[in-house]
Design an enzyme around this catalytic site. Structure first.
Site, PDB file in Angstrom:
ATOM      1  N   LYS A 125      -4.432  -6.657  15.504  1.00 37.64           N
ATOM      2  CA  LYS A 125      -4.281  -5.234  15.204  1.00 37.64           C
ATOM      3  C   LYS A 125      -5.617  -4.658  14.767  1.00 37.64           C
ATOM      4  O   LYS A 125      -6.262  -5.258  13.919  1.00 37.64           O
ATOM      5  CB  LYS A 125      -3.259  -5.091  14.075  1.00 37.64           C
TER       6      LYS A 125
ATOM      7  N   TYR B 235       4.017   3.303  19.205  1.00 35.91           N
ATOM      8  CA  TYR B 235       4.732   4.548  18.923  1.00 35.91           C
ATOM      9  C   TYR B 235       5.264   5.176  20.208  1.00 35.91           C
ATOM     10  O   TYR B 235       6.082   6.077  20.150  1.00 35.91           O
ATOM     11  CB  TYR B 235       3.815   5.517  18.163  1.00 35.91           C
TER      12      TYR B 235
ATOM     13  N   LYS C 175      -6.088  -8.709  11.299  1.00 36.07           N
ATOM     14  CA  LYS C 175      -5.977  -7.272  11.074  1.00 36.07           C
ATOM     15  C   LYS C 175      -7.342  -6.768  10.614  1.00 36.07           C
ATOM     16  O   LYS C 175      -7.870  -7.231   9.597  1.00 36.07           O
ATOM     17  CB  LYS C 175      -4.911  -6.985  10.021  1.00 36.07           C
TER      18      LYS C 175
ATOM     19  N   CYS D  64       0.795  -1.234   0.000  1.00 31.91           N
ATOM     20  CA  CYS D  64       0.000   0.000   0.000  1.00 31.91           C
ATOM     21  C   CYS D  64       0.825   1.280   0.000  1.00 31.91           C
ATOM     22  O   CYS D  64       0.399   2.287  -0.557  1.00 31.91           O
ATOM     23  CB  CYS D  64      -1.013   0.007   1.138  1.00 31.91           C
TER      24      CYS D  64
ATOM     25  N   ARG E 268      -1.788   6.586   7.949  1.00 28.12           N
ATOM     26  CA  ARG E 268      -1.883   6.820   6.500  1.00 28.12           C
ATOM     27  C   ARG E 268      -1.358   8.204   6.139  1.00 28.12           C
ATOM     28  O   ARG E 268      -0.881   8.413   5.028  1.00 28.12           O
ATOM     29  CB  ARG E 268      -3.312   6.579   6.030  1.00 28.12           C
TER      30      ARG E 268
HETATM   31  C1  PBG Z   1       0.020  -1.464   5.878  1.00 22.22           C
HETATM   32  C2  PBG Z   1      -0.165  -1.123   7.297  1.00 22.22           C
HETATM   33  C3  PBG Z   1      -1.077  -0.251   7.911  1.00 22.22           C
HETATM   34  C4  PBG Z   1      -0.740  -0.209   9.259  1.00 22.22           C
HETATM   35  C5  PBG Z   1       0.336  -1.083   9.445  1.00 22.22           C
HETATM   36  N1  PBG Z   1       0.667  -1.661   8.223  1.00 22.22           N
HETATM   37  C6  PBG Z   1      -2.144   0.614   7.343  1.00 22.22           C
HETATM   38  C7  PBG Z   1      -3.368   0.073   6.764  1.00 22.22           C
HETATM   39  O1  PBG Z   1      -3.635  -1.127   6.752  1.00 22.22           O
HETATM   40  O2  PBG Z   1      -4.102   0.922   6.260  1.00 22.22           O
HETATM   41  C8  PBG Z   1      -1.394   0.634  10.313  1.00 22.22           C
HETATM   42  C9  PBG Z   1      -0.550   0.969  11.491  1.00 22.22           C
HETATM   43  C10 PBG Z   1      -1.037   2.095  12.323  1.00 22.22           C
HETATM   44  O3  PBG Z   1      -2.145   2.636  12.147  1.00 22.22           O
HETATM   45  O4  PBG Z   1      -0.293   2.471  13.243  1.00 22.22           O
HETATM   46  N2  PBG Z   1      -0.987  -2.203   5.296  1.00 22.22           N
END
Ligand code: PBG
Length: 324
Positions: A248, A313, A195, A122, A205
């Protein structure tokens, strides 16, 4: 026995006593710091929605990794923000790509640090989706080769663990096969197994410039309403060769973490995502909550629910506060 013979307050009377009977502990060893690598030199760009988080050029990633080791953290997870994007996400598996260079620099500066990489398309696709498109649909099977090639390129750059976050079906098996064929049979896969299609990824993002150009990710990430399905995702990823599993986001999904802990005997990770971090930091900045205490309490909750380690973070800040 019950009251007045039983008085649970007896063991709460002093801090040393409370420490003695404490069931869950948060230690520096439990934390993984996410880092965003960008092009340039001497670049540190604050991410406005995540106070305390900066996007770093590769030279700054190296320096940051030294600091991370000095703080006693065992690991980082790297994300790349490439200068150019295209439909197939060519930057994702470029041997000279942003993440590959960041991994090399991190391992050179801090060989003792465990460097995990996020494997996804992505950040590298111009449409912002996690796989290849077929019309407006994210095509599952054609994406697998791209993801596998990305994981192998991370391994060649020196990554210690690869963590696929794309949520394509069968990607763990595809990555395992490709790693084995490229002589990386010993490299572990940490699968973002459960996820969810979450509203809490917003600030990420902004940092990773990975907002989908159209639509959303509900066609591949999980529905927040589903709990049993998470166990199926995890079961399948283990069968495909995942070495460790991730849930997640973290705090809104403690039930899923607790289920996973009961069901599986593999290491479990939880990702306290960008929106979870941003909420706490925003409330703290307004003086509405005690920031450090609230951060500690949420991370303890995530561990108590069953996580062995947490991507956060706040890892650096917490490490600085937690006694060695
Ligand atoms: C990539 C990815 C994402 C996150 C981690 N790997 C974004 C998404 O799926 O849109 C999100 C991590 C965060 O919000 O801290 N696919």
């Amino acid at each position: 026995m019950s009251f007045p013979d039983v008085r649970l307050r007896r063991l709460r009377r002093s801090e040393p006593l409370r420490r003695l009977v404490r069931e869950t502990r948060l230690e520096r060893e439990d934390l993984v710091l996410p880092l965003f690598a960008v092009e340039g030199r001497r670049v540190r760009q604050p991410v406005s929605s995540m106070p305390g988080v900066e996007r770093l050029s590769v030279d700054e990633v190296a320096e940051e990794c030294r600091r991370v080791v000095d703080l006693g953290l065992p690991a980082v997870i790297l994300f790349g923000v490439p200068a150019a994007k295209d439909a197939r996400g060519s930057g994702a598996d470029d041997p000279g790509g942003i993440v590959q260079r960041a991994v090399e620099a991190a391992k050179r500066a801090a060989p003792e640090l465990c460097v995990i990489t996020d494997v996804c398309l992505c950040e590298y696709t111009d449409h912002g989706h996690c796989g290849l498109l077929d019309g407006e649909e994210v095509a599952n099977d054609p994406s697998l080769d791209r993801l596998a090639a990305t994981a192998v390129s991370h391994a060649r750059a020196g990554a210690d663990v690869v963590a696929p976050s794309d949520m394509m079906d069968g990607r763990v098996a595809a990555i395992r096969r490709a790693l084995d064929a490229a002589n990386f049979a010993s490299l572990p896969i940490l699968s973002y197994a459960a996820k969810y299609a979450s509203a809490f990824y917003g600030p990420f993002r902004e940092a990773a410039e990975s907002t989908p150009a159209f639509g959303d990710r509900r066609g591949y990430q999980m529905d927040p309403s589903n709990r049993r399905e998470a166990l199926r995702e995890m079961e399948l990823d283990l069968a495909e060769g995942a070495d460790a599993l991730m849930v997640k986001p973290a705090l809104p999904y403690l039930d899923v973490l607790a289920d996973a802990r009961r069901r599986f005997d593999v290491p479990l990770a939880a990702y306290q995502v960008s929106g979870e971090y941003a909420m706490l930091m925003a409330a703290a900045a307004n003086g509405w909550i005690d920031g450090p205490r609230a951060m500690h309490e949420t991370l303890i909750s995530i561990k108590r629910a069953g996580a062995d380690f947490i991507l956060s973070y706040a890892a650096k800040d917490l490490a600085a506060r937690l006694a060695p």
